[in-house]
Design a protein around this motif. Structure first.
Motif, PDB file in Angstrom:
ATOM      1  N   ILE A  48       0.846  -1.209   0.000  1.00 26.71           N
ATOM      2  CA  ILE A  48       0.000   0.000   0.000  1.00 26.71           C
ATOM      3  C   ILE A  48       0.882   1.261   0.000  1.00 26.71           C
ATOM      4  O   ILE A  48       0.651   2.195  -0.762  1.00 26.71           O
ATOM      5  CB  ILE A  48      -0.939   0.015   1.222  1.00 26.71           C
ATOM      6  N   MET A  49       1.909   1.248   0.845  1.00 28.61           N
ATOM      7  CA  MET A  49       2.794   2.407   0.897  1.00 28.61           C
ATOM      8  C   MET A  49       3.448   2.651  -0.462  1.00 28.61           C
ATOM      9  O   MET A  49       3.590   3.784  -0.906  1.00 28.61           O
ATOM     10  CB  MET A  49       3.892   2.216   1.960  1.00 28.61           C
ATOM     11  N   PHE A  50       3.832   1.547  -1.114  1.00 28.61           N
ATOM     12  CA  PHE A  50       4.514   1.734  -2.401  1.00 28.61           C
ATOM     13  C   PHE A  50       3.547   2.096  -3.520  1.00 28.61           C
ATOM     14  O   PHE A  50       3.958   2.599  -4.563  1.00 28.61           O
ATOM     15  CB  PHE A  50       5.356   0.509  -2.764  1.00 28.61           C
ATOM     16  N   ASP A  51       2.255   1.864  -3.282  1.00 25.14           N
ATOM     17  CA  ASP A  51       1.264   2.339  -4.236  1.00 25.14           C
ATOM     18  C   ASP A  51       1.288   3.868  -4.262  1.00 25.14           C
ATOM     19  O   ASP A  51       1.141   4.488  -5.314  1.00 25.14           O
ATOM     20  CB  ASP A  51      -0.129   1.825  -3.823  1.00 25.14           C
ATOM     21  N   LEU A  52       1.507   4.459  -3.074  1.00 25.14           N
ATOM     22  CA  LEU A  52       1.639   5.921  -3.014  1.00 25.14           C
ATOM     23  C   LEU A  52       2.879   6.362  -3.790  1.00 25.14           C
ATOM     24  O   LEU A  52       2.860   7.337  -4.524  1.00 25.14           O
ATOM     25  CB  LEU A  52       1.775   6.402  -1.567  1.00 25.14           C
ATOM     26  N   VAL A  53       3.967   5.605  -3.604  1.00 28.44           N
ATOM     27  CA  VAL A  53       5.230   5.950  -4.295  1.00 28.44           C
ATOM     28  C   VAL A  53       5.030   5.815  -5.813  1.00 28.44           C
ATOM     29  O   VAL A  53       5.505   6.638  -6.596  1.00 28.44           O
ATOM     30  CB  VAL A  53       6.381   5.037  -3.801  1.00 28.44           C
ATOM     31  N   THR A  54       4.295   4.775  -6.202  1.00 30.26           N
ATOM     32  CA  THR A  54       4.036   4.560  -7.641  1.00 30.26           C
ATOM     33  C   THR A  54       3.312   5.770  -8.220  1.00 30.26           C
ATOM     34  O   THR A  54       3.692   6.288  -9.273  1.00 30.26           O
ATOM     35  CB  THR A  54       3.202   3.271  -7.843  1.00 30.26           C
ATOM     36  N   SER A  55       2.288   6.238  -7.508  1.00 33.56           N
ATOM     37  CA  SER A  55       1.547   7.418  -7.983  1.00 33.56           C
ATOM     38  C   SER A  55       2.448   8.642  -8.013  1.00 33.56           C
ATOM     39  O   SER A  55       2.452   9.392  -8.984  1.00 33.56           O
ATOM     40  CB  SER A  55       0.365   7.710  -7.061  1.00 33.56           C
ATOM     41  N   ALA A  56       3.208   8.820  -6.937  1.00 33.61           N
ATOM     42  CA  ALA A  56       4.035  10.021  -6.825  1.00 33.61           C
ATOM     43  C   ALA A  56       5.125  10.065  -7.899  1.00 33.61           C
ATOM     44  O   ALA A  56       5.598  11.133  -8.259  1.00 33.61           O
ATOM     45  CB  ALA A  56       4.658  10.088  -5.438  1.00 33.61           C
ATOM     46  N   SER A  57       5.487   8.886  -8.425  1.00 36.32           N
ATOM     47  CA  SER A  57       6.602   8.835  -9.376  1.00 36.32           C
ATOM     48  C   SER A  57       6.190   9.124 -10.822  1.00 36.32           C
ATOM     49  O   SER A  57       7.053   9.276 -11.693  1.00 36.32           O
ATOM     50  CB  SER A  57       7.291   7.471  -9.297  1.00 36.32           C
ATOM     51  N   SER A  58       4.876   9.200 -11.078  1.00 33.72           N
ATOM     52  CA  SER A  58       4.366   9.557 -12.427  1.00 33.72           C
ATOM     53  C   SER A  58       5.070   8.792 -13.549  1.00 33.72           C
ATOM     54  O   SER A  58       5.722   9.392 -14.412  1.00 33.72           O
ATOM     55  CB  SER A  58       4.529  11.057 -12.681  1.00 33.72           C
ATOM     56  N   ILE A  59       4.944   7.492 -13.525  1.00 36.30           N
ATOM     57  CA  ILE A  59       5.621   6.667 -14.543  1.00 36.30           C
ATOM     58  C   ILE A  59       4.621   6.181 -15.582  1.00 36.30           C
ATOM     59  O   ILE A  59       3.557   5.665 -15.235  1.00 36.30           O
ATOM     60  CB  ILE A  59       6.302   5.439 -13.880  1.00 36.30           C
ATOM     61  N   HIS A  60       4.978   6.317 -16.842  1.00 35.91           N
ATOM     62  CA  HIS A  60       4.187   5.754 -17.937  1.00 35.91           C
ATOM     63  C   HIS A  60       4.722   4.337 -18.154  1.00 35.91           C
ATOM     64  O   HIS A  60       5.875   4.153 -18.565  1.00 35.91           O
ATOM     65  CB  HIS A  60       4.387   6.625 -19.185  1.00 35.91           C
ATOM     66  N   GLY A  61       3.906   3.349 -17.865  1.00 36.60           N
ATOM     67  CA  GLY A  61       4.422   1.978 -17.851  1.00 36.60           C
ATOM     68  C   GLY A  61       4.215   1.178 -19.111  1.00 36.60           C
ATOM     69  O   GLY A  61       4.217  -0.053 -19.071  1.00 36.60           O
ATOM     70  N   ALA A  62       4.027   1.851 -20.241  1.00 40.37           N
ATOM     71  CA  ALA A  62       3.790   1.095 -21.478  1.00 40.37           C
ATOM     72  C   ALA A  62       5.091   0.654 -22.132  1.00 40.37           C
ATOM     73  O   ALA A  62       5.198  -0.469 -22.631  1.00 40.37           O
ATOM     74  CB  ALA A  62       2.982   1.943 -22.455  1.00 40.37           C
ATOM     75  N   TYR A  63       6.086   1.557 -22.149  1.00 43.66           N
ATOM     76  CA  TYR A  63       7.320   1.307 -22.899  1.00 43.66           C
ATOM     77  C   TYR A  63       8.556   1.481 -22.012  1.00 43.66           C
ATOM     78  O   TYR A  63       8.608   2.381 -21.169  1.00 43.66           O
ATOM     79  CB  TYR A  63       7.416   2.285 -24.086  1.00 43.66           C
ATOM     80  N   TRP A  64       9.537   0.647 -22.263  1.00 49.36           N
ATOM     81  CA  TRP A  64      10.799   0.666 -21.519  1.00 49.36           C
ATOM     82  C   TRP A  64      11.446   2.043 -21.576  1.00 49.36           C
ATOM     83  O   TRP A  64      12.021   2.525 -20.598  1.00 49.36           O
ATOM     84  CB  TRP A  64      11.733  -0.395 -22.125  1.00 49.36           C
ATOM     85  N   MET A  65      11.327   2.696 -22.731  1.00 45.32           N
ATOM     86  CA  MET A  65      11.979   3.991 -22.928  1.00 45.32           C
ATOM     87  C   MET A  65      11.597   4.993 -21.826  1.00 45.32           C
ATOM     88  O   MET A  65      12.418   5.777 -21.369  1.00 45.32           O
ATOM     89  CB  MET A  65      11.583   4.563 -24.291  1.00 45.32           C
ATOM     90  N   GLU A  66      10.324   4.940 -21.399  1.00 45.22           N
ATOM     91  CA  GLU A  66       9.872   5.893 -20.376  1.00 45.22           C
ATOM     92  C   GLU A  66       9.819   5.298 -18.977  1.00 45.22           C
ATOM     93  O   GLU A  66       9.880   6.020 -17.991  1.00 45.22           O
ATOM     94  CB  GLU A  66       8.477   6.421 -20.729  1.00 45.22           C
TER      95      GLU A  66
END
Ligand SMILES: Cc1ncc(COP(=O)(O)O)c(C=O)c1O
Length: 456
Positions: free
Chosen positions: A90-108
């Motif tokens: 759950i805590m890392f779900d917050l980190v995931t949101s805070a990190s603003s990562i586009h998870g479709a392509y390796w490049m990003e």
């Protein structure tokens, strides 16, 4: 809106305090739904031209709106397939949101996708699929099942003879509703083997032998279930695999709920044959303690999924360039833009190690066995069938369907428990019965006993 000011600092403190309170609470309240009109009357207009301010909006959330939800991780929430995300996840779900990562392509999203893939390697290792098998995280079991059906159908249609045929898949009536729903989305017909209990290879063979020539031509996939939603039943995966190999048909295993139990030594043998599947659905947001939403689809040959799902567009060409090379999750399932939703699972696995996962999953199975024993000791109730995985079906002797409904509402209204009825096929009729599904290792024997004692 995008500026940093004192209001943002205060909001951050409020959010962190709320989160810490929530995840450190060992006995969250079971909320209950209210009608939309009631909620509106309580909170008033929240979307206005000027905005009502974060502090006011958050107060309305805490005071009224949050309470209209049933936490899936309540130890006495044993309805449907509940969940019990770890606090680390759950805590890392917050980190995931805070990190603003586009998870479709390796490049990003290389860093996030790398972590997802580390977690995925563990999940794939549980299946016993051969070298080269791999998967991606999806929004859930429904999306995973759809991704698999489309991959199977596109692979089948590579042959000229089937290019214009409408496909057909076989599963059993015990399969999850999403299989039927996703067959509709993919515009393929579905044939149901008439059993909610184990679908054996023999049942499947009989069904295939009974197909017309035209139906046989259109048959491209069979879906077996690795833990039915209603009763935790695992199909005869070995028998089904053998038939699919002989008949040259794609074999998909929907283990969205039961897949977690692949980590449990006590029941792993029940899944034998899963290693011969072409694709497997497993939902980490069910029995692998991830927050919503996190499903997974795994393929024996991921290239076939890539052929089916990889999107083309001049704006996407850069991702295929040598300089951007890496694993692109979008290529293997139906979504383009995606959250790196496997990241909270990775952090939790890295934090706790896979042994703790094994133990927590075994506890769900143990709780089902404990419930079975308590039911046998209680003269008011009886087992409908032996507990399977972490599901228990039982009847309150003498109760009519409306008694189960009334009891469910009463327990829910008083904030005690959420246990919902289901139906089980008894001869030619469907009997209303009660059902437990254990996921949360914090559920206690006393919880089960009190729930059974409340069936007076
Ligand atoms: C066996 C099975 N398959 C698929 C699903 C659908 O999964 P989701 O709700 O994550 O889309 C479920 C959900 O309970 C399930 O139990």
């Amino acid at each position: 809106m995008h500026k940093i000011d004192i209001e943002l600092v205060e909001m951050t403190m409020d959010v962190m305090k709320y989160t810490i309170d929530r995840i450190s609470s060992t006995n969250p309240k079971i909320g209950k739904p209210k009608k939309a009109e009631e909620l509106k009357a309580l909170v008033g207009e929240t979307i206005t031209k000027e905005g009502i301010g974060g502090e006011v909006a958050f107060k309305k959330w805490r005071k009224h709106l949050m309470k209209a939800n049933v936490p899936v991780d309540h130890p006495r929430n044993l309805a449907f397939v509940p969940a019990a995300p770890t606090r680390a996840a759950i805590m890392f779900d917050l980190v995931t949101s805070a990190s603003s990562i586009h998870g479709a392509y390796w490049m990003e999203g290389a860093g996030g996708i790398f972590c997802e893939n580390e977690a995925m390697k563990w999940i794939v290792s549980l299946t016993g699929l051969p070298e080269g098998a791999f998967g991606v995280f999806t929004s859930g079991g429904t999306a995973a099942n759809l991704s698999a059906i489309v991959t199977a159908r596109e692979h089948w249609r590579e042959h000229d003879a089937f290019k214009r045929e409408k496909g057909l898949i076989i599963t059993s009536i015990g399969a999850h509703s999403s299989i039927k729903a996703m067959a509709k989305v993919a515009d393929v017909d579905i044939l149901l083997v008439d059993t909610e209990d184990v679908m054996y290879g023999l049942d499947l063979q009989k069904t295939i032998d009974g197909l017309t020539e035209q139906q046989r031509t259109r048959l491209f996939a069979v879906v077996g279930t690795g833990g039915t939603t209603n009763a935790g039943i695992i199909d005869d995966l070995e028998g089904i695999a053998k038939i699919c190999e002989n008949e040259n048909i794609w074999f998909h295993v929907d283990a969205a709920y039961g897949g977690g139990a692949l980590a449990a030594d006590s029941v792993r043998h029940l899944f034998n044959g899963i290693e011969r599947a072409d694709s497997i659905t497993i939902d980490p947001h069910k029995w692998m303690f991830s927050p919503y939403d996190c499903g997974a689809i795994i393929y024996k040959d991921p290239e076939l999924a890539k052929n089916a799902h990889s999107q083309q567009g001049s704006y996407l060409d850069i991702f295929k360039d040598e300089g951007a090379h890496g694993f692109n999750p979008t290529d293997y399932q139906i979504q383009l833009t995606r959250r790196v939703r496997g990241l909270p699972l990775w952090f939790s696995l890295a934090t706790h190690g896979t042994d703790r996962y094994k133990e927590a999953i075994e506890r769900g199975i143990e709780l089902a066995q404990i419930a079975g024993r308590l039911i046998e000791e209680n003269p008011n109730v009886e087992l409908v069938r032996a507990p399977s995985l972490s599901c228990v079906l039982y009847r309150r002797i003498g109760w009519k369907p409306e008694d189960y409904t009334h009891w469910t509402y009463e327990n829910h209204k008083s904030g005690f428990a959420l246990v919902t009825p289901t139906k089980w096929k008894n001869g030619d009729t469907f009997e209303t019965v009660s059902r437990f599904c254990f996921i949360n290792p914090d559920t206690t024997e006393d919880d089960i006993k009190s729930i059974l004692d409340s069936m007076v």
